[in-house]
Design an enzyme around this catalytic site. Structure first.
Site, short mmCIF file in Angstrom:
data_model
loop_
_atom_site.label_atom_id
_atom_site.label_comp_id
_atom_site.label_asym_id
_atom_site.label_seq_id
_atom_site.Cartn_x
_atom_site.Cartn_y
_atom_site.Cartn_z
N LYS A 1 6.65 -2.69 23.73
CA LYS A 1 6.23 -1.36 24.23
C LYS A 1 4.83 -1.07 23.73
O LYS A 1 4.61 -0.80 22.55
CB LYS A 1 7.17 -0.26 23.75
CG LYS A 1 6.95 1.02 24.56
CD LYS A 1 7.20 2.29 23.81
CE LYS A 1 5.98 2.90 23.19
NZ LYS A 1 4.90 3.33 24.07
N GLU B 1 3.55 -1.71 9.75
CA GLU B 1 2.19 -1.64 9.22
C GLU B 1 1.60 -0.31 9.67
O GLU B 1 1.58 -0.01 10.87
CB GLU B 1 1.35 -2.83 9.71
CG GLU B 1 1.80 -4.17 9.12
CD GLU B 1 1.80 -4.21 7.59
OE1 GLU B 1 1.02 -3.48 6.96
OE2 GLU B 1 2.62 -4.96 7.02
N CYS C 1 -7.37 1.27 11.36
CA CYS C 1 -6.48 1.53 10.22
C CYS C 1 -7.17 1.17 8.92
O CYS C 1 -6.87 1.76 7.88
CB CYS C 1 -5.19 0.75 10.39
SG CYS C 1 -5.46 -0.99 10.74
N GLU D 1 -5.06 10.67 6.18
CA GLU D 1 -5.77 9.86 7.18
C GLU D 1 -6.33 10.78 8.27
O GLU D 1 -5.58 11.56 8.86
CB GLU D 1 -4.81 8.84 7.80
CG GLU D 1 -5.52 7.87 8.73
CD GLU D 1 -4.58 6.84 9.35
OE1 GLU D 1 -3.54 7.25 9.92
OE2 GLU D 1 -4.87 5.64 9.26
#
Ligand code: NDP
Length: 482
Positions: free
Chosen positions: A175, A250, A284, A383
């Site tokens: 997906k 992750e 990331c 973040e």
């Protein structure tokens, strides 16, 4: 006319049973719909899992060199289509063209790398304790792998999961992120043309909470590999382990570059600026904290501000920095800019939407620098996922190390120093899965392990390189007496 793209299930291009589609807009020009994708249901996802289950035995027993041949051929087809794939990435995700081309090339290289690995797989033989016995360890595929991927590297990340999964003999349901699914369907097309048997790869687009959820819950899947935000990834981890599956996640980062007193401020500013503003800050591993020794702080800030202000922002095809990938990503970044101001950080560069004809329509934000940031501020802890860097002043190397590790995340960390002892201490003590000396926090080699510490990863398995295959293989030990 806008193209409507189908799911790829059991070797066929099929529409969702819902009859619904979702539009993906160009973040550089939101009134342009790039393509239309299936808004699939849990039933569509379940059908894809059934196809993967049916195809499993045959693919698992296909000789490794033959699996490798298909991966190599797919890589070659993608190489021939590199320009179109790059166009698609720029249009859906907004990346600057050189970044998009680099990402497509990475996906091609990963296919070629795992094409070789597929032939090398097998296992090891050990010396048995008695005569007339073979004692050996076989590496077998895990079964059906469910892959759920983010939008920020829409081709590289799916391929760095998909290629080792297929090389090792697993079948796959995938997906892609709803924001930029086009290139994954292009990859499926290339594998189909390369001769991948029906059902070995199945791609279903649609909401994560519906399609992703079904892939994770369905009894037919054996392993779940997820990359995305820590918030969603932690839920996925719980859900997959509760269902008894092998899982790797992750996740996000809050990556630092420590600038020591021996660093050249201009060189350090180059390293931080490329790490922080490259890919519009949507990596990331992007640098979001510069932790700077007080002796070089003022010079470093001046150099960094200079770089932030000189970046040419606009449509990715002909500018250095493209837009954010969506309106909600842009709003998220602008919210954090307000939060940082309210917390008392000093806005030293950027801080808003740029002005000018080229940037009137899209989701653009200026490269932004905050100084006078304290480590307990939200701008130093959470973040942001946009081109925003927080600069923190420290009085010595020890304090720099403490601040480096003073976050919940641990994905990538770098140090800029001329002092060998400091460099080695940083490597020893930085709590991050990737540690770099005199290099930006972003940028990975494809043949070494990648993964985070702390909230950046489930820390269960690593991706990429040889380690990338471990997740997709299970060992069987054979005692063969004769
Ligand atoms: P999200 O967590 O929002 O989404 C990731 C994927 O999960 C998407 O395909 C999404 O589908 C799907 N999803 C959403 N909800 C669910 C659910 N309930 N169950 C199953 N699947 C679900 O992340 P983003 O796409 O916004 O990606 C950005 C994040 O990814 C950042 O935090 C970044 O740091 C991280 N990242 C980590 C990397 C690493 O290797 N550590 C590498 C790259 C990015 P949909 O798109 O339909 O919502």
């Amino acid at each position: 006319m806008t193209e409507t793209r189908a799911n790829y299930v059991n070797g066929e291009w099929v529409s969702s049973e819902t009859g619904e589609t979702i539009d993906v807009e160009n973040p550089a020009n939101p009134s342009e719909v790039v393509a239309r994708y299936q808004q699939s249901s849990a039933a569509d996802a379940a059908e894809a899992v059934d196809a993967a289950v049916d195809a499993q035995d045959d693919w698992a027993t296909t000789p490794g060199p033959e699996r490798g041949r298909i991966l190599r051929e797919a890589g070659t087809i993608l190489q021939e289509r590199k320009e179109e794939l790059t166009d698609s990435l720029v249009a859906e995700e907004g990346k600057a063209r050189p970044e998009a081309a680099g990402e497509v090339q990475r996906a091609i290289d990963i296919f070629h790398y795992f094409a070789v690995k597929a032939a090398d797989l097998g296992g090891t033989t050990k010396s048995p304790s008695v005569r007339r016995k073979n004692l050996y360890i076989r590496q077998e595929p895990v079964g059906v792998a469910a892959l759920v991927t983010p939008w920020n590297y829409p081709i590289a990340i799916p391929v760095w999961k998909l290629a080792p999964a297929l090389a090792a003999g697993n079948t796959v349901v995938l997906k892609p992120a709803s924001q930029a699914p086009g290139v994954v369907l292009d990859v499926a097309e290339a594998l189909d043309e390369a001769g991948l048997p029906d059902g070995v790869l199945n791609v279903v687009t649609g909401p994560g909470s519906t399609v992703g959820n079904e892939f994770i819950e369905n009894e037919g899947t054996d392993a779940v590999s997820f990359t995305g935000s820590s918030h969603v990834g932690e839920m996925v981890y719980e859900q997959a382990t509760d269902a008894g599956k092998r899982v790797q996640t992750e996740l996000g980062g809050k990556n630092p570059t420590l600038v020591t007193d021996s660093a050249d401020p201009a060189e350090a500013a180059d390293i931080v600026a490329t790490g922080a503003f490259g890919t519009t800050g949507q990596s990331c591993t992007g640098c979001s904290r510069a932790i700077v020794h007080e002796d070089v702080y003022d010079d470093f800030v001046a150099e960094l501000v200079d770089r932030a202000e000189s970046i040419d922002v606009g449509p990715g095809n002909d500018h250095e920095m493209g837009p954010q990938a969506s309106e909600s990503e842009l709003e998220g970044t602008l919210d954090y800019i307000e939060i940082a101001k309210d917390e008392g950080a000093t806005l030293a560069a950027g801080g808003g939407r740029p002005e000018g004809e080229a940037v009137e329509e899209g989701y653009y934000v200026e490269p932004t620098v905050f100084t006078d940031v304290e480590s307990d501020m939200r701008i130093a802890q959470e973040e942001v996922f946009g081109p925003v860097v927080a600069v923190l002043k420290v009085s010595d190397f020890e304090e720099g190390l403490t601040v480096t590790n003073d976050v919940d995340y641990g994905l990538s960390a770098s140090v800029v120093t001329d002092d060998h002892t400091e460099a080695n201490r940083f490597v020893d003590e930085a709590e991050a899965g990737v540690v770099k000396v005199n290099e930006k926090t972003t940028g990975l080699e494809l043949h070494v392990p990648f993964g985070g510490f702390k909230r950046s990863s489930s820390e269960t398995w690593r991706e990429q390189g040889d380690a990338g295959l471990d997740f997709y293989t299970i060992e069987k030990t054979v005692y063969d007496n004769y």
